[in-house]
Design a protein around this motif. Structure first.
Motif, PDB file in Angstrom:
ATOM      1  N   UNK A 359      -9.707  -3.100   4.638  1.00 29.35           N
ATOM      2  CA  UNK A 359     -10.718  -3.403   3.306  1.00 29.35           C
ATOM      3  C   UNK A 359      -9.592  -2.456   2.088  1.00 29.35           C
ATOM      4  N   UNK A 360      -9.325  -3.002   1.339  1.00 32.31           N
ATOM      5  CA  UNK A 360      -9.026  -1.973  -0.010  1.00 32.31           C
ATOM      6  C   UNK A 360     -10.384  -2.155  -0.555  1.00 32.31           C
ATOM      7  N   UNK A 361     -10.176  -1.162  -1.006  1.00 33.61           N
ATOM      8  CA  UNK A 361     -11.294  -0.131  -1.736  1.00 33.61           C
ATOM      9  C   UNK A 361     -10.826  -0.463  -3.713  1.00 33.61           C
ATOM     10  N   UNK A 362      -9.479  -0.137  -3.496  1.00 39.06           N
ATOM     11  CA  UNK A 362      -8.961   0.348  -4.850  1.00 39.06           C
ATOM     12  C   UNK A 362      -8.375   0.443  -5.065  1.00 39.06           C
ATOM     13  N   UNK A 363      -7.179  -0.959  -6.137  1.00 37.90           N
ATOM     14  CA  UNK A 363      -5.526  -0.284  -6.451  1.00 37.90           C
ATOM     15  C   UNK A 363      -5.640   0.074  -8.386  1.00 37.90           C
TER      16      UNK A 363
END
Ligand code: NQM
Length: 371
Positions: A359-363
């Motif tokens: 899962x992408x959490x922060x970009x």
């Protein structure tokens, strides 16, 4: 103006990075082009971004545990076997060390989605969900994995109904199939040439099907095998003994002096308790894993399939469909699919694979502390 005057300074301008959960681990995902090409400069930058060395990594984005102090560096691949390259870097928490000596199958689960996010892999822009298959060269070991995951509208799908032990809730599955993992770091599936050895007075199976692991029966260590991680970590004589075995096994596994490295790992095995195939407790190698690593699990499952190994006597072969080994661990069960011909000499691995989620959490932009 000189080149160095025009080039962005990561200490001031920051560095583009994405924080992702990959399986049961968490790490920073970066494009190789966003990092210095010089390895020493790169490592120094990553230590400052993650906040190492410091047991709390308080001044960086690291999570103060080996499982949350990880980095994936991704780039297009020039290898005809692969679409993209993935270099895994373990950033030590309380030491100024960055190591490429091991692979990480958990962070691997986020690599395909990350490559789509950054435009390295084109994904169909249809409104309906479709599956994308990405071939990933694992630079650390030169093996290739194929990741299959869902995309929709040109972007990875993260929500779904797949649960993995050690992660709350559910997410979209990432299927990982491995090729050529046998002997990835040690040169042979059974690097000592034997299915069982006595090393530093302890009966062990040394195996490498993607991750170098020393497999030891709990009873050999005077343990039941289902102890809590905290109990095992607090047992100083156990940890001293395990480290003695590890240091002696390193050269026998073709890994040389392993005093400062994170491989080989150690997995303690015993009979299953909750309907699985085998119970495991894994040291990575000094902290006890809350679950079990991906390639670590594939290696332990492979050991369990080999008659004569330290794991084989505990294997409940009827616990799962043929080819699936259900490894019980401190926070649940890990299913590894492994097909091996145990009777060829040496034993041959036909295929291995697993299912994870990511899962992408922060970009955004990470800012390293000053030198
Ligand atoms: O074995 C931990 C993890 C890992 C590595 C470790 C991993 C693997 O859980 O492929 O995933 O053994 O250091 O991320």
């Amino acid at each position: 103006m000189t080149d160095s005057e025009t080039r962005p300074d990561p200490s001031v301008d920051g560095i583009r990075a994405m924080l992702m959960r990959g399986g049961t681990s968490k790490g920073l995902y970066l494009l190789a082009t966003d990092l210095p090409t010089d390895t020493a400069e790169r490592d120094d930058l990553l230590l400052r971004v993650m906040g190492s060395p410091d047991p709390r990594q308080i001044d960086g984005v690291g999570g103060a545990h080996p499982l949350t102090s990880k980095v994936a560096v991704v780039s297009p691949s020039s290898d005809p076997r692969a679409d993209i390259d993935y270099l895994f870097l373990q950033v030590a928490v309380d030491q100024p060390l960055v190591s490429d000596r091991q692979n990480c199958g958990n962070l691997l689960s986020g690599v395909g989605p990350f490559a789509v996010e950054r435009g390295l892999i084109p994904a169909p822009v249809t409104p309906d969900a479709a599956e994308v298959s990405v071939r990933i060269r694992m630079v650390n070991t030169d093996g290739v994995a194929t990741a299959v995951f869902r995309v929709e509208g040109g972007r990875p799908v993260y929500s779904g109904d797949t649960a993995i032990a050690g992660v709350p809730g559910t997410a979209s599955p990432v299927r990982l199939d491995f090729e050529d993992t046998a002997g990835s770091s040690c040169g042979a599936l059974l690097p000592t040439g034997s299915v069982v050895d006595t090393i530093a007075g302890t009966r062990v199976t040394c195996i490498d099907n993607g991750m170098p692991v020393i497999v030891v029966a709990a009873e050999e260590l005077g343990l039941a095998g289902d102890e809590e991680c905290a109990t095992l970590e607090a047992d100083h004589s156990l940890r001293t003994r395990l480290e003695e075995v590890r240091l002696a096994a390193g050269p026998l596994m073709n890994l040389g002096d392993v005093a400062g490295t994170t491989v080989p790992k150690l997995t303690i095995v015993s009979p299953p308790r909750s309907g699985g195939s085998l119970t495991t407790r894994t040291f990575i190698p000094h902290r006890c894993h809350d679950a079990i690593g991906v390639l670590g699990a594939v290696s332990v499952a492979t050991a369990a399939l080999l008659p004569g190994s330290t794991a084989h006597p505990f294997l409940d072969a009827g616990a799962a469909p043929e080819g699936v080994i259900r490894l019980e661990h401190p926070t649940g069960v890990f299913d590894a699919t492994v097909e091996v011909d145990p009777h060829s000499s040496p034993p041959t691995v036909h295929r291995s694979g697993i299912i994870r989620t990511a899962r992408k959490l922060f970009d955004g932009v990470a800012f390293p502390r000053a030198r």
